[in-house]
Scaffold this motif. Structure first.
Motif, PDB file in Angstrom:
ATOM      1  N   ASN A 224       1.121  -1.091   0.238  1.00 19.94           N
ATOM      2  CA  ASN A 224       0.155  -0.223  -0.515  1.00 19.94           C
ATOM      3  C   ASN A 224       0.603   1.473   0.292  1.00 19.94           C
ATOM      4  OD1 ASN A 224      -2.412  -1.629   0.530  1.00 19.94           O
ATOM      5  ND2 ASN A 224      -2.286  -1.706   2.171  1.00 19.94           N
ATOM      6  N   LYS A 225       1.872   1.337  -0.083  1.00 16.26           N
ATOM      7  CA  LYS A 225       3.099   2.382  -0.291  1.00 16.26           C
ATOM      8  C   LYS A 225       3.085   3.083  -1.721  1.00 16.26           C
ATOM      9  CE  LYS A 225       6.489   0.040   0.388  1.00 16.26           C
ATOM     10  NZ  LYS A 225       8.176  -1.173   0.685  1.00 16.26           N
ATOM     11  N   GLU A 226       2.537   4.390  -1.326  1.00 13.76           N
ATOM     12  CA  GLU A 226       2.718   5.166  -2.894  1.00 13.76           C
ATOM     13  C   GLU A 226       4.026   5.232  -3.047  1.00 13.76           C
ATOM     14  OE1 GLU A 226      -1.667   7.368  -1.586  1.00 13.76           O
ATOM     15  OE2 GLU A 226       0.654   8.429  -1.965  1.00 13.76           O
ATOM     16  N   SER A 227       5.125   5.017  -2.099  1.00 11.89           N
ATOM     17  CA  SER A 227       6.603   5.796  -2.574  1.00 11.89           C
ATOM     18  C   SER A 227       7.729   5.308  -2.158  1.00 11.89           C
ATOM     19  CB  SER A 227       7.337   7.134  -2.262  1.00 11.89           C
ATOM     20  OG  SER A 227       7.167   7.571  -1.231  1.00 11.89           O
ATOM     21  N   GLY A 228       8.948   5.219  -2.437  1.00 14.42           N
ATOM     22  CA  GLY A 228       9.709   3.926  -1.482  1.00 14.42           C
ATOM     23  C   GLY A 228      11.213   3.686  -2.543  1.00 14.42           C
ATOM     24  N   LYS A 229      12.255   2.716  -2.177  1.00 12.33           N
ATOM     25  CA  LYS A 229      12.938   2.371  -2.448  1.00 12.33           C
ATOM     26  C   LYS A 229      12.712   0.995  -3.453  1.00 12.33           C
ATOM     27  CE  LYS A 229      16.710   3.963   0.349  1.00 12.33           C
ATOM     28  NZ  LYS A 229      17.521   3.831   1.593  1.00 12.33           N
TER      29      LYS A 229
ATOM     30  N   ASN B 195      16.814   4.539  -8.105  1.00 10.79           N
ATOM     31  CA  ASN B 195      16.329   3.702  -7.341  1.00 10.79           C
ATOM     32  C   ASN B 195      14.492   4.263  -5.929  1.00 10.79           C
ATOM     33  OD1 ASN B 195      16.244   1.403  -5.231  1.00 10.79           O
ATOM     34  ND2 ASN B 195      17.448   2.219  -4.145  1.00 10.79           N
ATOM     35  N   ARG B 196      14.157   4.673  -6.691  1.00 15.54           N
ATOM     36  CA  ARG B 196      12.902   5.593  -6.201  1.00 15.54           C
ATOM     37  C   ARG B 196      12.012   5.108  -7.163  1.00 15.54           C
ATOM     38  NH1 ARG B 196      12.652   6.768  -0.898  1.00 15.54           N
ATOM     39  NH2 ARG B 196      10.618   7.595  -1.375  1.00 15.54           N
ATOM     40  N   PHE B 197      10.681   5.138  -6.699  1.00 17.61           N
ATOM     41  CA  PHE B 197       9.217   4.762  -7.041  1.00 17.61           C
ATOM     42  C   PHE B 197       8.372   5.477  -6.780  1.00 17.61           C
ATOM     43  CE2 PHE B 197       8.702   1.880  -3.474  1.00 17.61           C
ATOM     44  CZ  PHE B 197       7.528   1.893  -3.395  1.00 17.61           C
TER      45      PHE B 197
ATOM     46  N   CYS C 172      14.147   5.472 -16.568  1.00 16.96           N
ATOM     47  CA  CYS C 172      12.670   5.820 -16.294  1.00 16.96           C
ATOM     48  C   CYS C 172      12.118   5.372 -16.534  1.00 16.96           C
ATOM     49  CB  CYS C 172      12.454   7.781 -15.617  1.00 16.96           C
ATOM     50  SG  CYS C 172      13.462   8.655 -14.354  1.00 16.96           S
ATOM     51  N   LEU C 173      11.160   4.063 -15.749  1.00 19.05           N
ATOM     52  CA  LEU C 173      10.163   3.277 -16.776  1.00 19.05           C
ATOM     53  C   LEU C 173       8.519   2.996 -15.673  1.00 19.05           C
ATOM     54  CD1 LEU C 173       9.215  -0.191 -15.278  1.00 19.05           C
ATOM     55  CD2 LEU C 173      11.668  -0.097 -16.219  1.00 19.05           C
ATOM     56  N   ILE C 174       7.924   3.111 -15.924  1.00 23.88           N
ATOM     57  CA  ILE C 174       5.989   3.650 -15.926  1.00 23.88           C
ATOM     58  C   ILE C 174       5.191   2.243 -15.851  1.00 23.88           C
ATOM     59  CG2 ILE C 174       5.315   6.115 -15.607  1.00 23.88           C
ATOM     60  CD1 ILE C 174       4.080   5.489 -17.705  1.00 23.88           C
ATOM     61  N   ALA C 175       4.738   1.556 -15.159  1.00 25.01           N
ATOM     62  CA  ALA C 175       3.397   0.217 -14.933  1.00 25.01           C
ATOM     63  C   ALA C 175       2.538   0.484 -14.332  1.00 25.01           C
ATOM     64  CB  ALA C 175       4.751  -0.631 -14.147  1.00 25.01           C
ATOM     65  N   GLY C 176       1.451  -0.885 -15.176  1.00 25.36           N
ATOM     66  CA  GLY C 176       0.209  -0.153 -15.073  1.00 25.36           C
ATOM     67  C   GLY C 176      -0.379  -1.199 -15.076  1.00 25.36           C
TER      68      GLY C 176
ATOM     69  N   GLN D 174      -5.907  -3.103 -11.961  1.00 26.72           N
ATOM     70  CA  GLN D 174      -6.575  -1.383 -11.351  1.00 26.72           C
ATOM     71  C   GLN D 174      -6.739  -0.148 -11.016  1.00 26.72           C
ATOM     72  OE1 GLN D 174      -6.725  -2.934  -6.728  1.00 26.72           O
ATOM     73  NE2 GLN D 174      -8.085  -4.224  -7.068  1.00 26.72           N
ATOM     74  N   GLY D 175      -5.903  -0.444 -12.076  1.00 32.29           N
ATOM     75  CA  GLY D 175      -5.430   1.137 -12.658  1.00 32.29           C
ATOM     76  C   GLY D 175      -4.289   1.829 -12.068  1.00 32.29           C
ATOM     77  N   ASN D 176      -3.229   1.355 -10.979  1.00 30.48           N
ATOM     78  CA  ASN D 176      -2.511   2.242  -9.920  1.00 30.48           C
ATOM     79  C   ASN D 176      -1.905   2.185 -11.325  1.00 30.48           C
ATOM     80  OD1 ASN D 176      -4.088   2.045  -7.843  1.00 30.48           O
ATOM     81  ND2 ASN D 176      -3.017  -0.336  -7.452  1.00 30.48           N
ATOM     82  N   ILE D 177      -0.548   3.443 -10.893  1.00 34.57           N
ATOM     83  CA  ILE D 177       0.118   3.463 -11.965  1.00 34.57           C
ATOM     84  C   ILE D 177       1.326   4.147 -11.428  1.00 34.57           C
ATOM     85  CG2 ILE D 177       0.970   4.792 -14.111  1.00 34.57           C
ATOM     86  CD1 ILE D 177      -1.928   4.968 -15.476  1.00 34.57           C
ATOM     87  N   TYR D 178       2.855   3.411 -11.802  1.00 30.35           N
ATOM     88  CA  TYR D 178       3.930   3.994 -10.884  1.00 30.35           C
ATOM     89  C   TYR D 178       5.184   4.339 -11.935  1.00 30.35           C
ATOM     90  CZ  TYR D 178       1.635   1.308  -7.113  1.00 30.35           C
ATOM     91  OH  TYR D 178       0.904   0.946  -5.421  1.00 30.35           O
ATOM     92  N   VAL D 179       6.044   5.040 -11.041  1.00 25.42           N
ATOM     93  CA  VAL D 179       7.076   5.267 -12.031  1.00 25.42           C
ATOM     94  C   VAL D 179       7.706   5.155 -11.617  1.00 25.42           C
ATOM     95  CG1 VAL D 179       8.472   7.828 -12.567  1.00 25.42           C
ATOM     96  CG2 VAL D 179       6.092   7.372 -12.878  1.00 25.42           C
ATOM     97  N   PHE D 180       9.175   4.213 -11.908  1.00 26.24           N
ATOM     98  CA  PHE D 180      10.743   3.555 -11.419  1.00 26.24           C
ATOM     99  C   PHE D 180      11.322   3.862 -12.161  1.00 26.24           C
ATOM    100  CE2 PHE D 180       8.163  -0.225  -9.495  1.00 26.24           C
ATOM    101  CZ  PHE D 180       6.952  -0.697  -9.637  1.00 26.24           C
ATOM    102  N   ASP D 181      12.048   4.769 -10.996  1.00 27.32           N
ATOM    103  CA  ASP D 181      13.604   5.988 -11.529  1.00 27.32           C
ATOM    104  C   ASP D 181      14.941   4.797 -11.005  1.00 27.32           C
ATOM    105  OD1 ASP D 181      15.046   8.702 -10.241  1.00 27.32           O
ATOM    106  OD2 ASP D 181      15.470   7.541 -11.775  1.00 27.32           O
ATOM    107  N   LEU D 182      14.966   4.213 -12.134  1.00 28.76           N
ATOM    108  CA  LEU D 182      16.725   2.933 -11.724  1.00 28.76           C
ATOM    109  C   LEU D 182      17.793   3.426 -11.501  1.00 28.76           C
ATOM    110  CD1 LEU D 182      15.463   0.607 -14.874  1.00 28.76           C
ATOM    111  CD2 LEU D 182      14.371   0.255 -12.340  1.00 28.76           C
ATOM    112  N   SER D 183      17.498   4.875 -11.730  1.00 24.43           N
ATOM    113  CA  SER D 183      19.055   5.739 -11.412  1.00 24.43           C
ATOM    114  C   SER D 183      19.400   6.282 -10.112  1.00 24.43           C
ATOM    115  CB  SER D 183      18.872   6.642 -12.555  1.00 24.43           C
ATOM    116  OG  SER D 183      18.143   7.328 -12.359  1.00 24.43           O
TER     117      SER D 183
END
Length: 988
Positions: free
Chosen positions: A8-13, A74-76, A56-60, A63-72
């Motif tokens: 249920n986290k909205e951000s993190g490593k 280390n954050r989402f 960076c990449l996005i994934a959905g 249920q319609g939740n869209i996340y951004v993953f910053d690989l450089s």
């Protein structure tokens, strides 16, 4: 491999320790999304897309939740909740923080990852959008569905063009060619057209592929330079087209295990100038193989049969591969780790020859793989016979330790102690412990080779002999048995092999490799002597069981012998089904916890123990048929199961036929609905045109209103400037008027002060007259007092008391006069304060002319109040005068009475007689003179000194009055004492 649960986290490593992907799988991190609700569930990722930088990449998810993953970094971050599944994503727009998402309601939305706000909402599709292609400039985008493709302007988010096709010809894919202004459209009839983006003129059409390798194209990929097109479909053939020459120049045949191609994508390379040579091919088995299109060599692969890949995307710089797995998780691969073995430098050209080492036996040469139940000894060396005993003695402990030490840091003895304490292994770690105890090799390559051979002939009709309701379980059982038959041909003729393997297949149905290796390990170590009398039952094993039963329970064995019951009846059915038909799931798991942790003979002891535990019902069986009653009942149960399965199968066929008819009806209804939708679409387009016209008219009206408002604003500005100028002139005139008004107020002030001085003189004159009258009254009273003293010496004390009282009253009159003076002083202060108010009001008048009338009214009101206050004070003064007059009259009456009494007493004692009227006149004149003289003197002294001197004078008068009052009290006290001491006769 690290794994991250978004929860249920909205951000993190993304990862919590530095990733170190192995060259075997190249996985940097595995990302899953599990909910922590009351009923936890896995949210499956559906689509993924890289941005133009590739970091960076996005994934959905569904249920319609869209996340951004910053690989450089280390954050989402959770950037959007659309509340519906996304069908396509694009993250390479001109504005780097924006992305496009196609949703299940056929709409396309543009969001911003920074502000997390909706940028635009685009509609127009009537079916799901499965592809979004963005122009290299980021200005245009093409969205593709099964029935249409639409070109959008991403600056205005307006639709520019729409590709309409025949209903019979569907669209496979429409996309921009990289680094060009060309649109490539691919249809389901294998026709491929190239269009100019600006004019939408057809540039060329690719010819039809040759009939020898004619496949229906379903997936496409283009190199970064836009020169080569790769196409594939439901075949293991790949077609490579040269778009410049417009011809098919190569056909690549994938391995036989590849039956269909689900996705194609070229792997970018920084040094190939866009002419990519490595192509990723995702096949139907969930494995993505990367091949070199020039050498046609397989370089590496990702995914496996157990963890298949659903779709993959490669970053623009070719460093990462993002794959959505079939279980819904997201894997990030490192291309550098995957190509580490390929990119190794060549071996050195210079090599050195070393001397032959001296032969020496060490413990490392004696390392062997120890399996349960059988210790394999190393071969003896002929040249070191003398050292054999020493080696056995020194290394016996090492062999024992190695036998107990398992992989993954486990120890067999400790596991046995744990098993004896609790009777079973923890459910959570049971599979892990079994794999460690059995030392499974997990040889994916060998298992894949066996699976690739297909279903064995011996198990093609497995459903007839072993009807299983679950088709997945049947398919896994069929694959496992076929792999065993391909591994060793004897298993194709083993009738009890399905019974032996079924419980393990049911337990490991989600991991077929482990299932196969567990069954194979069980057969090799626990069933290795079962095939010595094949195809008959293992008489040697059954003989062992009979000998053990004879040792532990002779009575039961004799009972079996008496009734002609052999071990093939009471022992072999338990072995060939590995107790799966006589134990529950939990009991069976506990049993094999002990079987895998002990010597292989433990399984035979278990058979004996089961018969001994069942000895009571077995001893009651007196006929052989009773024992074969169990077998027959089992056969009847199996027959009933077969009949049930056949009935279920028939019901399934009927249900499918009903579903087919329903589908036909639904298709007809769908066609009607589609026709209605097309009519509705026409109506909508007409409505949209009407709305556009209305919108244009509204915009024109708004522009006209805006122009009118601007003109009104300019007019108001001019009016405001004119009023400001007039206000400045009015302010100047007002200032002059205020100056004149100030002069007038000054003159009025002087006149008011003059009238005030005149009034003060009148008041002073009146006060002097009152003082004269009072002085005369005091003189009269003093004369009367002196006469009273001279008349009767004996009444001196009483007269003195009256005089003191009169004196006190006179002092009170003085205080009243002081009060009047203070009142006059207060009036003076009030006049000064009012003068200051006049000045302040004059200042306010300079600031605002409109308040002049209010200020004058306030002044008049204040003046009226002051006059009212003066009238009240004058009325109070008159009332005080009346009170004083009454007091004088009473005092005069009292004095007259006392004088009369004294005169009478004096006449009686001394014989001196005076007229009554003369005594009264003398007394009143004395008192009047005394009072008037005191009043006049006090008034004259007060009018001649300043305010500070008045205060000093008041203090002095107060001290004198207090002293006189004190003396009067002392006199009265003395007189009271004298009266108390005077005899009653004299007093009388």
């Amino acid at each position: 491999m690290q794994s991250t649960d978004l929860g249920n986290k909205e951000s993190g490593k993304i990862w919590h320790r530095k990733p170190s992907p192995a060259a075997r799988d190249g996985i940097i991190v595995n990302i899953v999304h599990n909910t922590s609700d009351y009923l936890p569930k896995v949210l499956r990722f559906l689509n993924v897309a890289f941005d133009s930088t590739g970091d960076c990449l996005i994934a959905g998810d569904h249920q319609g939740n869209i996340y951004v993953f910053d690989l450089s970094g280390n954050r989402f971050n959770l950037v959007q909740r659309t509340a519906q599944a996304c069908t396509a994503l694009a993250f390479n727009l001109r504005r780097k923080s924006e992305f496009l998402v196609a949703l299940a309601d056929y709409s396309i939305k543009c969001f911003d990852t920074v502000t997390k706000e909706l940028v635009s909402w685009m509609r127009g599709h009537e079916s799901s959008v499965f592809s979004i292609s963005v122009h290299a400039s980021g200005k245009y985008a093409i969205t593709t569905s099964s029935d249409t493709a639409q070109l959008w302007d991403l600056d205005t988010f307006q639709r520019k063009r729409k590709l309409n096709i025949l209903q019979s010809v569907g669209i496979q894919k429409v996309f921009f060619l990289p680094l060009s202004n060309t649109i490539l459209s691919c249809f389901k009839d294998n026709s491929i057209f190239a269009w100019e983006c600006d004019t939408l003129i057809c540039k060329y059409q690719l010819p039809a592929p040759p009939e020898s390798s004619n496949i229906l194209y379903k997936v496409f990929a283009v190199t970064r330079d836009g020169r080569i097109l790769a196409a594939g479909g439901k075949s293991n053939h790949l077609h490579l087209w040269c778009l410049e020459a417009k011809h098919l120049f190569r056909i690549i045949q994938m391995p036989t295990k590849v039956r269909a191609i689900r996705h194609l994508e070229f792997l970018p390379d920084s040094f190939d100038a866009g002419s990519n040579q490595v192509l990723g091919v995702l096949s139907q088995d969930g494995i993505m193989r990367f091949v070199n299109t020039q050498t046609c060599k397989l370089l590496f692969e990702i995914g496996s049969l157990d963890e298949g890949i659903s779709s993959s995307v490669i970053s623009p710089h070719g460093r990462y591969i993002a794959s959505i797995m079939e279980n819904g998780s997201l894997n990030i691969y490192s291309v550098q780790a995957l190509t580490k073995e390929i990119n190794k430098p060549p071996p050195p050209l210079v090599k050195m020859i070393e001397d032959l080492p001296k032969k020496k036996v060490n413990s490392g040469d004696l390392k062997v793989k120890v399996k349960s139940g059988r210790i394999q000894r190393p071969a003896k060396s002929r040249e070191s016979k003398a050292q054999t005993r020493i080696l056995k003695q020194d290394l016996a402990g090492n062999f024992e330790n190695k036998e107990n030490e398992l992989s993954d840091g486990l120890n067999k003895k400790r596991l046995q102690i744990l098993l004896k304490s609790y009777g079973e292994y923890p459910t959570k770690y049971r599979m892990f412990i079994w794999r460690s105890l059995l030392q499974l090799p997990e040889n994916h390559t060998a298992f894949s080779n066996l699976i690739d051979k297909g279903i064995h002939v011996a198990f093609l009709n497995l459903q007839k002999n072993y009807p299983i309701k679950s088709r997945k379980l049947l398919r896994v059982l069929q694959r496992t048995l076929s792999a065993l038959a391909h591994w060793s041909t004897i298993f194709s003729d083993t009738p009890y092999l399905p019974l032996l393997a079924f419980p393990f297949v049911k337990l490991f149905q989600n991991n077929q490799l482990v299932c196969f290796e567990v069954v194979a390990t069980l057969i090799i170590n626990w069933c290795q002597h079962w095939f010595e009398y094949f195809p008959n039952p293992p008489i040697n094993i059954l003989g062992m069981i009979e000998n053990v039963l004879a040792f532990h329970d002779k009575e039961l064995l004799q009972h079996f012998i008496d009734h002609d019951v052999t071990s093939q009846l009471y022992a072999w059915p338990l072995l060939e089904t590995v107790f799966s038909e006589v134990l529950t799931r939990e009991e069976w798991l506990k049993l094999f916890d002990n079987v895998f942790s002990n010597h292989p003979s433990f399984l035979l002891m278990t058979v004996v123990a089961y018969n001994i535990c069942s000895r009571a019902p077995l001893l009651h069986c007196n006929l052989k048929d009773d024992f074969e009653t169990v077998e027959d009942m089992q056969a009847e149960v199996d027959q009933q199961r077969v009949e049930d399965e056949a009935w279920y199968h028939k019901q399934e066929l009927l249900r499918k036929a009903e579903e087919t008819r329903r589908e036909m009806l639904l298709q007809e209804e769908e066609k009607i609905i589609q026709q209605r939708q097309r009519l509705a679409a026409v109506k909508r387009e007409l409505k949209v045109k009407e709305m556009h016209l209305q919108d244009a008219a509204r915009r024109r009206l708004l522009k006209l209103q805006q122009d009118q408002q601007e003109m009104e604003l300019r007019r108001l500005d001019d009016e405001m400037e004119r009023k400001v100028h007039m206000r400045d002139r009015e302010i100047a005139a007002t200032a002059k008027d205020l100056e004149m008004r100030h002069l007038e107020l000054e003159s009025q002030k002087r006149l008011y002060e003059k009238n005030l001085a005149r009034n003060q003189e009148a008041v002073a004159k009146e006060m002097r007259e009152n003082a004269d009258a009072y002085r005369r009254k005091v003189d009269l009273e003093e004369n009367m007092f002196h006469r009273l003293i001279g008349t009767d010496q004996t009444q001196n004390e009483k007269t003195q008391k009256l005089i003191e009282e009169n004196l006190a009253k006179a002092e009170q009159v003085c205080l009243n006069t002081d009060w009047r003076i203070q009142a006059l002083h207060k009036q003076r202060c009030n006049d000064l304060h009012r003068s200051e108010c006049y000045q302040e009001m004059a200042k306010l008048l300079r600031k605002n002319r409109r308040k002049e009338i209010e200020v004058l009214d306030a002044m008049m009101e204040a003046e009226t109040k002051k006059w009212e206050e003066a009238e009240e004070k004058d009325f109070h003064l008159k009332s005080e005068k009346k009170a004083a007059a009454l007091s004088d009259a009473s005092r005069k009456w009292f004095l007259e009475k006392e004088i009369n009494d004294a005169a009478e007493h004096a006449q009686h004692l001394c014989g001196r007689v005076m007229p009554k009227g003369q005594n009264e006149q003398v007394a009143s004149s004395c008192l009047s003179r005394t009072s008037q003289s005191n009043d006049i003197s006090s008034v004259e002294s007060l009018t001649q000194i300043s305010l500070n001197q008045r205060r000093t004078h008041w203090d002095t008068m107060e001290r004198d009055l207090m002293e006189r009052v004190r003396n009067l009290r002392q006199r009265l006290t003395a007189q009271a004492r004298n009266r108390c001491q005077t005899p009653p006769v004299l007093a009388t």
